[in-house]
Design a protein around this motif. Sequence first.
Motif, short mmCIF file in Angstrom:
data_model
loop_
_atom_site.label_atom_id
_atom_site.label_comp_id
_atom_site.label_asym_id
_atom_site.label_seq_id
_atom_site.Cartn_x
_atom_site.Cartn_y
_atom_site.Cartn_z
N GLU A 39 16.33 8.75 21.04
CA GLU A 39 16.57 10.19 20.91
C GLU A 39 15.26 10.98 21.06
N LEU A 40 14.19 10.46 20.43
CA LEU A 40 12.90 11.13 20.53
C LEU A 40 12.39 11.11 21.96
N ALA A 41 12.58 9.97 22.64
CA ALA A 41 12.10 9.86 24.02
C ALA A 41 12.84 10.83 24.94
N ARG A 42 14.13 11.01 24.69
CA ARG A 42 14.91 11.92 25.54
C ARG A 42 14.58 13.38 25.27
N ALA A 43 14.21 13.70 24.00
CA ALA A 43 14.07 15.10 23.62
C ALA A 43 12.82 15.74 24.19
N GLY A 44 11.79 14.94 24.48
CA GLY A 44 10.52 15.51 24.92
C GLY A 44 10.54 15.90 26.37
N ARG A 45 9.51 16.63 26.77
CA ARG A 45 9.36 16.98 28.17
C ARG A 45 7.86 17.01 28.47
N ALA A 163 3.04 21.91 21.47
CA ALA A 163 3.13 21.27 20.14
C ALA A 163 2.84 22.28 19.03
N ARG A 164 1.82 23.13 19.24
CA ARG A 164 1.49 24.13 18.22
C ARG A 164 2.65 25.08 17.99
N ASP A 165 3.29 25.49 19.09
CA ASP A 165 4.41 26.43 18.95
C ASP A 165 5.56 25.80 18.18
N VAL A 166 5.80 24.52 18.42
CA VAL A 166 6.88 23.83 17.70
C VAL A 166 6.55 23.80 16.21
N LEU A 167 5.32 23.43 15.87
CA LEU A 167 4.95 23.32 14.46
C LEU A 167 4.93 24.67 13.77
N ARG A 168 4.57 25.72 14.52
CA ARG A 168 4.50 27.05 13.92
C ARG A 168 5.84 27.49 13.37
N PHE A 215 11.95 11.18 3.96
CA PHE A 215 12.06 12.51 4.55
C PHE A 215 11.97 12.47 6.07
N ALA A 216 11.76 11.27 6.64
CA ALA A 216 11.45 11.19 8.06
C ALA A 216 12.59 11.72 8.92
N ASP A 217 13.83 11.35 8.57
CA ASP A 217 14.97 11.81 9.35
C ASP A 217 15.09 13.33 9.28
N TYR A 218 14.91 13.87 8.09
CA TYR A 218 15.03 15.31 7.90
C TYR A 218 13.99 16.07 8.73
N VAL A 219 12.73 15.63 8.64
CA VAL A 219 11.68 16.30 9.40
C VAL A 219 11.93 16.16 10.90
N THR A 220 12.39 14.97 11.32
CA THR A 220 12.68 14.77 12.73
C THR A 220 13.77 15.73 13.21
N ASP A 221 14.81 15.92 12.39
CA ASP A 221 15.86 16.87 12.76
C ASP A 221 15.29 18.26 13.00
N TRP A 222 14.44 18.71 12.08
CA TRP A 222 13.84 20.04 12.22
C TRP A 222 12.98 20.13 13.47
N LEU A 223 12.17 19.10 13.70
CA LEU A 223 11.26 19.15 14.85
C LEU A 223 12.05 19.12 16.17
N LEU A 224 13.09 18.29 16.22
CA LEU A 224 13.89 18.23 17.45
C LEU A 224 14.54 19.58 17.72
N ASP A 225 15.04 20.22 16.66
CA ASP A 225 15.65 21.53 16.82
C ASP A 225 14.62 22.55 17.28
N SER A 226 13.42 22.44 16.69
CA SER A 226 12.35 23.36 17.04
C SER A 226 11.86 23.14 18.47
N MET A 227 11.98 21.92 18.96
CA MET A 227 11.50 21.58 20.30
C MET A 227 12.49 21.97 21.39
N ALA A 228 13.74 22.20 21.00
CA ALA A 228 14.81 22.27 22.00
C ALA A 228 14.50 23.25 23.12
N GLU A 229 14.00 24.46 22.78
CA GLU A 229 13.82 25.45 23.84
C GLU A 229 12.71 25.05 24.82
N TYR A 230 11.69 24.34 24.34
CA TYR A 230 10.60 23.94 25.25
C TYR A 230 10.99 22.72 26.06
#
Lengths: 242, 93
Positions: A39-45, A163-168, A215-230
């Motif tokens: 899932e992580l590999a697919r989500a990135g660009r 990456a900065r924009d996602v974390l922000r 908390f890893a799954d929870y944080v991953t969910d947030w980051l994947l959601d945050s990454m979606a637009e990029y």
Amino acid sequence: MADTVATLPGALTRAAPPPEPPAAGPHGRHSPLQHRADELARAGRPGRSGVELREVPFLTQFNLRRRQRSGHNAAATLGFTPPLALPRTPGTVRRSGDRMAVWLGPDEWLIVTPPGTAAETGNTLRAVAEASAGPDGEADTVYTAYTEVSAHSTTLRISGARARDVLRKVCPIDLHPRAFGGDACAQTLLARGARVLLVADREPDGFLLFVRASFADYVTDWLLDSMAEYAAGDSPFKNEER
Amino acid sequence: MQLIPCPWCGDRDEVEFHYGGQAHLVHPADPDALSDEEWAGYLFLRDNPAGWFAERWSHAAGCRRWFNVLRHTVTHEVYGAYLPGEPVPVIAS
């Protein structure tokens, strides 16, 4: 009555067998985000306006407490090859080879070394502790304690121009390169409640995120959601500030 | 959202901190010598000023260190943070 009894257990016997546990990774262990690697590999660009997220599992981590009886003044250099100095400035990291020492507090550090090096790191820290132990009662006695905490947290690496924009979106601290440079680290709350340790990675625009295993799954969910637009492609919102 | 200045980590959001009440309370040297009223006063009675107040904070989600903050309880202005054991800063007015 007999029919009812026969029907209900019948449904149970048709239930799917319990899922096979995932195959163990290297070092005979399961990492907290192993089941989401695809899932992580697919989500990135990759690319100029992309962002990528990966788990970096099984890093060896030691918590080191070290202080002088007279105050917070007992930093040291750890006898790795090459040697690794403990950072004295709050919120900074010192690197040496593939090891790093992360500032956690005025008398507390996190020593991070590659997977499978717990014995070597433990021996090095033991040498530091034994070399500095003075007779009790002296004014300059240095107290040293080290604990292996590798299983406490797993690590996510988020990298790429966005990456900065996602974390922000999920992190309240200032991540502008002027405020959070290449040797910066911070312990803070991510996504409204997960305690994380954020460390600037070696490559520019890269970050390591130490997050508790539970908390890893929870944080991953947030980051994947945050990454979606990029990850979807060029965003219509241009961030001119960069 | 209020920013609390951690002496080690700098300004951070208030949600990262744990409040510890009034600072500079001294444990009685000889508790056995106190009357019940005096002991209850030490345990339960705290200053509640409408003004500058020295209070303890812990950076629970960060470096996990305790420190003191001089804060105005009416305006929420923070004069500054200082380490335990240091005297209360004098406010230049």
